[in-house]
Design an enzyme around this catalytic site. Structure first.
Site, PDB file in Angstrom:
ATOM      1  N   ARG A   1      22.081 -13.983  59.558  1.00  0.00           N
ATOM      2  CA  ARG A   1      21.652 -15.738  59.506  1.00  0.00           C
ATOM      3  C   ARG A   1      22.643 -16.361  58.899  1.00  0.00           C
ATOM      4  NH1 ARG A   1      15.867 -17.240  59.218  1.00  0.00           N
ATOM      5  NH2 ARG A   1      16.444 -18.599  60.688  1.00  0.00           N
TER       6      ARG A   1
ATOM      7  N   ARG B   1      11.991 -14.555  55.879  1.00  0.00           N
ATOM      8  CA  ARG B   1      12.886 -15.589  56.229  1.00  0.00           C
ATOM      9  C   ARG B   1      12.626 -16.732  55.091  1.00  0.00           C
ATOM     10  NH1 ARG B   1       8.882 -18.680  55.668  1.00  0.00           N
ATOM     11  NH2 ARG B   1      10.331 -20.403  55.884  1.00  0.00           N
ATOM     12  N   GLY B   2      13.502 -17.811  55.055  1.00  0.00           N
ATOM     13  CA  GLY B   2      13.451 -18.896  53.947  1.00  0.00           C
ATOM     14  C   GLY B   2      14.607 -18.669  53.158  1.00  0.00           C
ATOM     15  N   ALA B   3      15.241 -19.638  52.858  1.00  0.00           N
ATOM     16  CA  ALA B   3      16.738 -19.203  52.271  1.00  0.00           C
ATOM     17  C   ALA B   3      16.532 -18.620  50.953  1.00  0.00           C
ATOM     18  CB  ALA B   3      17.244 -20.677  52.054  1.00  0.00           C
TER      19      ALA B   3
ATOM     20  N   ASP C   1      18.468 -24.999  53.502  1.00  0.00           N
ATOM     21  CA  ASP C   1      19.251 -23.856  53.783  1.00  0.00           C
ATOM     22  C   ASP C   1      20.594 -23.692  53.202  1.00  0.00           C
ATOM     23  OD1 ASP C   1      17.040 -23.754  55.886  1.00  0.00           O
ATOM     24  OD2 ASP C   1      17.452 -21.498  55.594  1.00  0.00           O
TER      25      ASP C   1
ATOM     26  N   ASN D   1      18.721 -27.935  57.037  1.00  0.00           N
ATOM     27  CA  ASN D   1      17.336 -27.286  56.921  1.00  0.00           C
ATOM     28  C   ASN D   1      16.929 -27.295  58.369  1.00  0.00           C
ATOM     29  OD1 ASN D   1      15.223 -26.537  55.174  1.00  0.00           O
ATOM     30  ND2 ASN D   1      14.005 -28.586  55.873  1.00  0.00           N
TER      31      ASN D   1
END
Ligand code: MRU
Length: 311
Positions: free
Chosen positions: A68, A34-36, A203, A213
């Protein structure tokens, strides 16, 4: 594709493996990765996996992008691998470039932080959310490396708790002083002058400067503005989506209500309770003091795009 399984942290540092695109999609949806920027690398590696296993590339790309919807880096990474003659080599390049890019971003942003003071961050925008170094946490790391004496307030980040599980874990490894707080305490700390700056990741950044975000970011920005505390957004240029006019055009991912109704698998709410689980919120550009990217520190997205040479 081998990834750190972020669901197991901070208790276990485990590697999980995806052998097919569908397995990788499941890991992305479940937040193992996860995390952009990390999603950008995972997306590119997913296309590489499809090419290595002779899967239909367009179909694989569409499934990956759909996992996502908010983080634009995912579609960006997928597209980079799709456009390349050699998707495997390109995916590895996407991953490798991320670390160097974040180091540059961190060096640019470090000057925004005080020589001695308290910085607040939300969610996890560290190494785990990228391939290495981090964005918001990268700025903090670079500042500490440059000799600034910082203490970090870490929002726990309900409901999935990326702050208490992941950011705290990273700061522990880095030996940077930090204190975890319930998200709801942040407003009081901003009001009492105990926060010198807020730094968060992103994001998706729309052309007008609005930022998607982790949910809770907007509230922090409002309170920071109320108390004249600088509010900075740190993200690579690949998080800017020039085709997206404003925050209203950003798709906000809705996740399983169980993430709100349960804690670590234990049910909190009475049977029958419903929950709204929007994973992100939109912070208007007017509340953002500076955008930090690998190309510099910018006061607006228009300046950022002109200065970065992006279309
Ligand atoms: O749902 P997540 O954990 O993927 O959300 C992550 C965030 O909101 C981060 O702040 C953002 O992706 C930037 S990561 C460098």
């Amino acid at each position: 594709v081998r990834l750190i399984d972020q669901r197991r942290l901070p208790h276990r540092l485990e590697i999980v493996e995806a052998r097919t695109v569908d397995e990788l999609c499941e890991l992305i949806v479940a937040l193992a990765v996860r995390g952009a920027p990390a999603l950008g690398a995972a997306g590119a590696l997913g296309v590489a996996l499809a090419s290595a296993t002779d899967e239909d590339l367009a179909g694989a790309a569409a499934r990956l992008v759909a996992t996502r919807p908010t983080a634009v880096n995912l579609a960006w990474g997928v597209q980079r691998a799709l456009d390349a003659d050699d998707p495997v080599a390109e995916a590895l390049r996407v991953a490798d470039e991320d670390v160097e890019r974040n180091r540059r971003l961190g060096d640019h942003g470090a000057s925004l932080l005080p020589a001695d003071g308290n910085v607040l961050t939300h969610c996890n925008a560290g190494s785990l959310a990228c391939v290495g170094w981090g964005t918001a946490l990268g700025v903090i790391r670079s500042a500490v490396e440059a000799g600034r004496r910082l203490h970090v307030w870490v929002d726990e980040t309900r409901p999935v708790l990326q702050g208490v599980r992941l950011t705290a874990w990273e700061l522990e490894q880095l030996n940077i002083p930090y204190t975890v707080i319930p998200d709801v305490l942040a407003a009081s700390l901003l009001a009492s002058g105990e926060v010198d700056a807020v730094v968060v990741g992103a994001d998706r950044i729309a052309a007008n400067g609005d930022v998607a975000n982790k949910v809770g970011t907007y509230g922090l920005a409002v309170v920071a503005a109320r108390h004249r505390v600088p509010f900075h957004v740190a993200a690579p240029v690949s998080t800017v989506d020039p085709a997206c006019p404003d925050g209203a055009a950003i798709a906000v991912e809705r996740r399983d209500p169980a993430e709100v109704l349960e804690l670590a698998g234990a049910r909190l709410a009475p049977v029958g309770a419903r929950a709204e689980n929007r994973a992100f919120d939109i912070t208007p550009g007017e509340l953002i003091t500076r955008y930090v990217t690998e190309t510099g520190v910018w006061s607006s997205v228009a300046a950022l795009l002109a200065g970065s040479g992006s279309a």
